[in-house]
Design a protein around this motif. Structure first.
Motif, PDB file in Angstrom:
ATOM      1  N   ASP A 120       0.811  -1.220   0.000  1.00 37.47           N
ATOM      2  CA  ASP A 120       0.000   0.000   0.000  1.00 37.47           C
ATOM      3  C   ASP A 120       0.843   1.269   0.000  1.00 37.47           C
ATOM      4  O   ASP A 120       0.320   2.367  -0.272  1.00 37.47           O
ATOM      5  CB  ASP A 120      -0.927   0.012   1.217  1.00 37.47           C
ATOM      6  CG  ASP A 120      -2.094  -0.956   1.077  1.00 37.47           C
ATOM      7  OD1 ASP A 120      -2.319  -1.454  -0.044  1.00 37.47           O
ATOM      8  OD2 ASP A 120      -2.771  -1.223   2.088  1.00 37.47           O
ATOM      9  N   LEU A 121       2.146   1.146   0.301  1.00 34.44           N
ATOM     10  CA  LEU A 121       3.026   2.314   0.310  1.00 34.44           C
ATOM     11  C   LEU A 121       3.383   2.793  -1.100  1.00 34.44           C
ATOM     12  O   LEU A 121       3.766   3.945  -1.293  1.00 34.44           O
ATOM     13  CB  LEU A 121       4.332   1.987   1.048  1.00 34.44           C
ATOM     14  CG  LEU A 121       4.271   1.761   2.548  1.00 34.44           C
ATOM     15  CD1 LEU A 121       5.610   1.204   3.033  1.00 34.44           C
ATOM     16  CD2 LEU A 121       3.958   3.056   3.276  1.00 34.44           C
ATOM     17  N   GLU A 122       3.275   1.899  -2.091  1.00 33.89           N
ATOM     18  CA  GLU A 122       3.854   2.199  -3.405  1.00 33.89           C
ATOM     19  C   GLU A 122       3.322   3.475  -4.050  1.00 33.89           C
ATOM     20  O   GLU A 122       4.118   4.290  -4.542  1.00 33.89           O
ATOM     21  CB  GLU A 122       3.690   1.014  -4.348  1.00 33.89           C
ATOM     22  CG  GLU A 122       4.335   1.265  -5.697  1.00 33.89           C
ATOM     23  CD  GLU A 122       4.625  -0.005  -6.475  1.00 33.89           C
ATOM     24  OE1 GLU A 122       4.959   0.121  -7.667  1.00 33.89           O
ATOM     25  OE2 GLU A 122       4.544  -1.102  -5.908  1.00 33.89           O
ATOM     26  N   PRO A 123       2.015   3.720  -4.090  1.00 32.52           N
ATOM     27  CA  PRO A 123       1.565   4.957  -4.746  1.00 32.52           C
ATOM     28  C   PRO A 123       2.137   6.215  -4.109  1.00 32.52           C
ATOM     29  O   PRO A 123       2.531   7.147  -4.822  1.00 32.52           O
ATOM     30  CB  PRO A 123       0.037   4.889  -4.594  1.00 32.52           C
ATOM     31  CG  PRO A 123      -0.265   3.438  -4.431  1.00 32.52           C
ATOM     32  CD  PRO A 123       0.882   2.875  -3.658  1.00 32.52           C
ATOM     33  N   ALA A 124       2.200   6.252  -2.781  1.00 32.97           N
ATOM     34  CA  ALA A 124       2.730   7.438  -2.100  1.00 32.97           C
ATOM     35  C   ALA A 124       4.220   7.608  -2.359  1.00 32.97           C
ATOM     36  O   ALA A 124       4.706   8.733  -2.551  1.00 32.97           O
ATOM     37  CB  ALA A 124       2.457   7.352  -0.595  1.00 32.97           C
ATOM     38  N   VAL A 125       4.962   6.499  -2.354  1.00 36.44           N
ATOM     39  CA  VAL A 125       6.401   6.581  -2.627  1.00 36.44           C
ATOM     40  C   VAL A 125       6.622   7.066  -4.057  1.00 36.44           C
ATOM     41  O   VAL A 125       7.478   7.926  -4.309  1.00 36.44           O
ATOM     42  CB  VAL A 125       7.083   5.221  -2.401  1.00 36.44           C
ATOM     43  CG1 VAL A 125       8.552   5.279  -2.811  1.00 36.44           C
ATOM     44  CG2 VAL A 125       6.972   4.799  -0.936  1.00 36.44           C
ATOM     45  N   LEU A 151      15.590  11.875   1.065  1.00 34.04           N
ATOM     46  CA  LEU A 151      14.247  12.380   1.336  1.00 34.04           C
ATOM     47  C   LEU A 151      13.184  11.291   1.303  1.00 34.04           C
ATOM     48  O   LEU A 151      12.213  11.330   2.065  1.00 34.04           O
ATOM     49  CB  LEU A 151      13.891  13.473   0.316  1.00 34.04           C
ATOM     50  CG  LEU A 151      14.891  14.629   0.187  1.00 34.04           C
ATOM     51  CD1 LEU A 151      14.396  15.625  -0.850  1.00 34.04           C
ATOM     52  CD2 LEU A 151      15.106  15.306   1.532  1.00 34.04           C
ATOM     53  N   ILE A 152      13.356  10.313   0.447  1.00 36.38           N
ATOM     54  CA  ILE A 152      12.288   9.328   0.242  1.00 36.38           C
ATOM     55  C   ILE A 152      12.068   8.426   1.460  1.00 36.38           C
ATOM     56  O   ILE A 152      10.928   8.255   1.901  1.00 36.38           O
ATOM     57  CB  ILE A 152      12.579   8.509  -1.029  1.00 36.38           C
ATOM     58  CG1 ILE A 152      12.425   9.427  -2.246  1.00 36.38           C
ATOM     59  CG2 ILE A 152      11.649   7.309  -1.140  1.00 36.38           C
ATOM     60  CD1 ILE A 152      12.902   8.825  -3.535  1.00 36.38           C
ATOM     61  N   THR A 156       8.599   7.943   3.773  1.00 31.57           N
ATOM     62  CA  THR A 156       7.988   6.625   3.981  1.00 31.57           C
ATOM     63  C   THR A 156       7.839   6.325   5.465  1.00 31.57           C
ATOM     64  O   THR A 156       6.820   5.784   5.905  1.00 31.57           O
ATOM     65  CB  THR A 156       8.836   5.542   3.299  1.00 31.57           C
ATOM     66  OG1 THR A 156       8.992   5.864   1.912  1.00 31.57           O
ATOM     67  CG2 THR A 156       8.181   4.178   3.424  1.00 31.57           C
ATOM     68  N   MET A 157       8.879   6.645   6.238  1.00 34.83           N
ATOM     69  CA  MET A 157       8.807   6.445   7.681  1.00 34.83           C
ATOM     70  C   MET A 157       7.646   7.250   8.277  1.00 34.83           C
ATOM     71  O   MET A 157       6.910   6.764   9.139  1.00 34.83           O
ATOM     72  CB  MET A 157      10.130   6.852   8.330  1.00 34.83           C
ATOM     73  CG  MET A 157      10.165   6.626   9.834  1.00 34.83           C
ATOM     74  SD  MET A 157      11.534   7.501  10.622  1.00 34.83           S
ATOM     75  CE  MET A 157      10.984   9.207  10.472  1.00 34.83           C
ATOM     76  N   CYS A 158       7.490   8.490   7.831  1.00 37.23           N
ATOM     77  CA  CYS A 158       6.385   9.316   8.329  1.00 37.23           C
ATOM     78  C   CYS A 158       5.046   8.652   8.030  1.00 37.23           C
ATOM     79  O   CYS A 158       4.126   8.677   8.867  1.00 37.23           O
ATOM     80  CB  CYS A 158       6.434  10.703   7.698  1.00 37.23           C
ATOM     81  SG  CYS A 158       7.787  11.754   8.291  1.00 37.23           S
ATOM     82  N   ALA A 359      11.547  -5.810   2.540  1.00 38.11           N
ATOM     83  CA  ALA A 359      10.524  -5.589   1.514  1.00 38.11           C
ATOM     84  C   ALA A 359      10.242  -4.099   1.319  1.00 38.11           C
ATOM     85  O   ALA A 359      10.029  -3.643   0.189  1.00 38.11           O
ATOM     86  CB  ALA A 359       9.235  -6.316   1.898  1.00 38.11           C
ATOM     87  N   VAL A 360      10.278  -3.334   2.410  1.00 38.41           N
ATOM     88  CA  VAL A 360      10.093  -1.879   2.306  1.00 38.41           C
ATOM     89  C   VAL A 360      11.260  -1.268   1.542  1.00 38.41           C
ATOM     90  O   VAL A 360      11.074  -0.422   0.655  1.00 38.41           O
ATOM     91  CB  VAL A 360       9.960  -1.233   3.695  1.00 38.41           C
ATOM     92  CG1 VAL A 360       9.796   0.281   3.566  1.00 38.41           C
ATOM     93  CG2 VAL A 360       8.782  -1.822   4.458  1.00 38.41           C
ATOM     94  N   ALA A 361      12.484  -1.682   1.876  1.00 37.84           N
ATOM     95  CA  ALA A 361      13.668  -1.147   1.196  1.00 37.84           C
ATOM     96  C   ALA A 361      13.646  -1.476  -0.285  1.00 37.84           C
ATOM     97  O   ALA A 361      13.993  -0.637  -1.132  1.00 37.84           O
ATOM     98  CB  ALA A 361      14.927  -1.708   1.852  1.00 37.84           C
TER      99      ALA A 361
END
Length: 407
Positions: A120-125, A151-152, A156-158, A359-361
């Motif tokens: 679910d993170l992909e669109p925002a990243v 910056l990226i 993502t952490m936020c 997986a996040v990285a």
């Protein structure tokens, strides 16, 4: 890349002296790694000004790195994974734990950091990466370290922890002060840890009162029976997510961008065929090795290759050397996006401490580099401007300028 004259001279003179904290090795450690693997597979390095240990050992061969990472009983993390560092000064986290407590805490995070949450993170990243590039690539130039890669992961952490984006400059400063140098308990690092501790404790108190859908709330309200978390451990989770999620990924993105700039034939394969990304990403991870080395402490005497490492000594396990071991990879100094068996690498460790955020990285790196190649499909590295600030634990970059090539 040919073996540097420095490493060759040392090998010829039988006076090899490799110090991963010496800036002369930052740009090309791989020449030294070759000498280590060939001549000094169990290498002792004296630290005359050591704070806790007068020396430490290094393991560089892939088979030994793999064994040590998987054998937590003999190679313990309980005294820390950073060389010659007093972990009593650092917030507690699972990096610096052995079972059973390590397993209990890791199980909580692994149940929360689900594949669905990561996907679910992909669109925002992707949106953040493109916005950054649209804003900063105005004249065909970009510092892929400071103006992009740093910056990226912060954004993502936020998102994962539901933190205010307005605080991202503070988060990045804390990360750089604690992990982007050679002294992990320097006055600046300890000041940053103190500020973080106060910030996380206040945040934990707020999330206790007002539960959200973020990682911190779910850690606080986990459903693993029989496992109680102290406020210090929860703050340690926050610290771990803050430091680990940013440092390794920002250096992975920046170093991979440099690698693609230096290997234009390989870069153009990705531009022409983005379906190559899954395998290409693994080769980039191997080639770059964002984590070059982390430490363990022996719990008993360990003998390897006729050399005995005494119980209680610290051992630096060189992931980067294993990832360039010629017994595993043909021509390891070559970036080859068609390399077979590329998933056999140690960039995320092995064993019980295999990176939970892998997986996040992977997602952040793939999405960021895809956006970069969309905007700048043909570029070169401004080599004179590249500045490295670290080799271990991560191969850090303080500056990494690139420029668009004109058609």
């Amino acid at each position: 890349m040919a073996e540097t004259a420095l490493a060759q001279d040392m090998a010829d003179a039988d006076a090899f002296d490799f110090d991963p904290f010496d800036p002369r090795w930052y740009e090309d450690p791989f020449a030294a790694y070759r000498v280590l693997r060939r001549d000094h597979p169990v290498y002792r390095h004296a630290t005359p000004q050591g704070r806790l240990w007068p020396h430490y050992w290094m393991l560089s061969r892939a088979a030994d790195v793999d064994m040590a990472l998987k054998d937590w009983r003999r190679f313990s993390s309980a005294k820390g994974t950073l060389i010659d560092t007093d972990i009593s000064l650092i917030p507690p986290n699972i990096f610096n734990m052995d079972p059973p407590r390590h397993d209990e805490l890791r199980a909580i995070l692994s149940r929360i950091l689900t594949p669905r949450r990561i996907a679910d993170l992909e669109p925002a990243v992707a949106r953040a990466a493109r916005d950054i590039l649209d804003e900063r690539v105005q004249d065909g130039r970009l510092d892929v370290a400071t103006d992009f890669a740093q910056l990226i992961p912060t954004l993502t952490m936020c998102s994962l922890m539901d933190l205010p984006v307005a605080d991202r400059a503070r988060f990045l400063r804390w990360n750089m002060d604690t992990l982007a140098g050679n002294d992990f308990t320097s006055p600046a690092a300890l000041a940053a840890y103190g500020e973080m501790d106060a910030y996380w404790k206040q945040l934990v108190a707020e999330r206790r009162r007002h539960r959200g859908a973020d990682l911190i709330s779910e850690i606080l309200h986990h459903d693993k029976a029989g496992v109680e978390l102290s406020d210090a451990e929860i703050a340690g989770f926050c610290s771990l997510l803050h430091d680990a999620s940013q440092n390794t990924t920002m250096n992975m993105i920046a170093n991979a961008a440099l690698a693609l700039g230096r290997w234009p034939v390989e870069r153009r394969k990705l531009v022409a065929d983005p379906s190559r990304w899954p395998a290409a990403l693994e080769e980039l991870m191997r080639f770059v090795s964002p984590v070059q080395g982390l430490a363990r402490t022996t719990t008993c005497d360990v003998t390897l290759h006729g050399v005995t490492i005494p119980a209680g000594d610290q051992v630096l396990i060189l992931y980067g050397a294993a990832n360039h071991d010629e017994t595993v990879f043909d021509h390891p100094e070559r970036l080859d996006l068609d390399r077979p068996r590329v998933k056999t690498h140690w960039s995320f460790g092995q064993g019980i401490h295999t990176c939970l955020g892998a997986a996040v990285a992977r997602l952040e790196t793939r999405v960021a580099l895809t956006a970069l190649l969309d905007v700048m499909p043909d570029y070169e590295v401004d080599e004179a401007g590249v500045v490295r600030n670290q080799l271990v634990p991560t191969r850090g970059l303080a500056a990494a300028p690139i420029r668009r090539l004109q058609a």
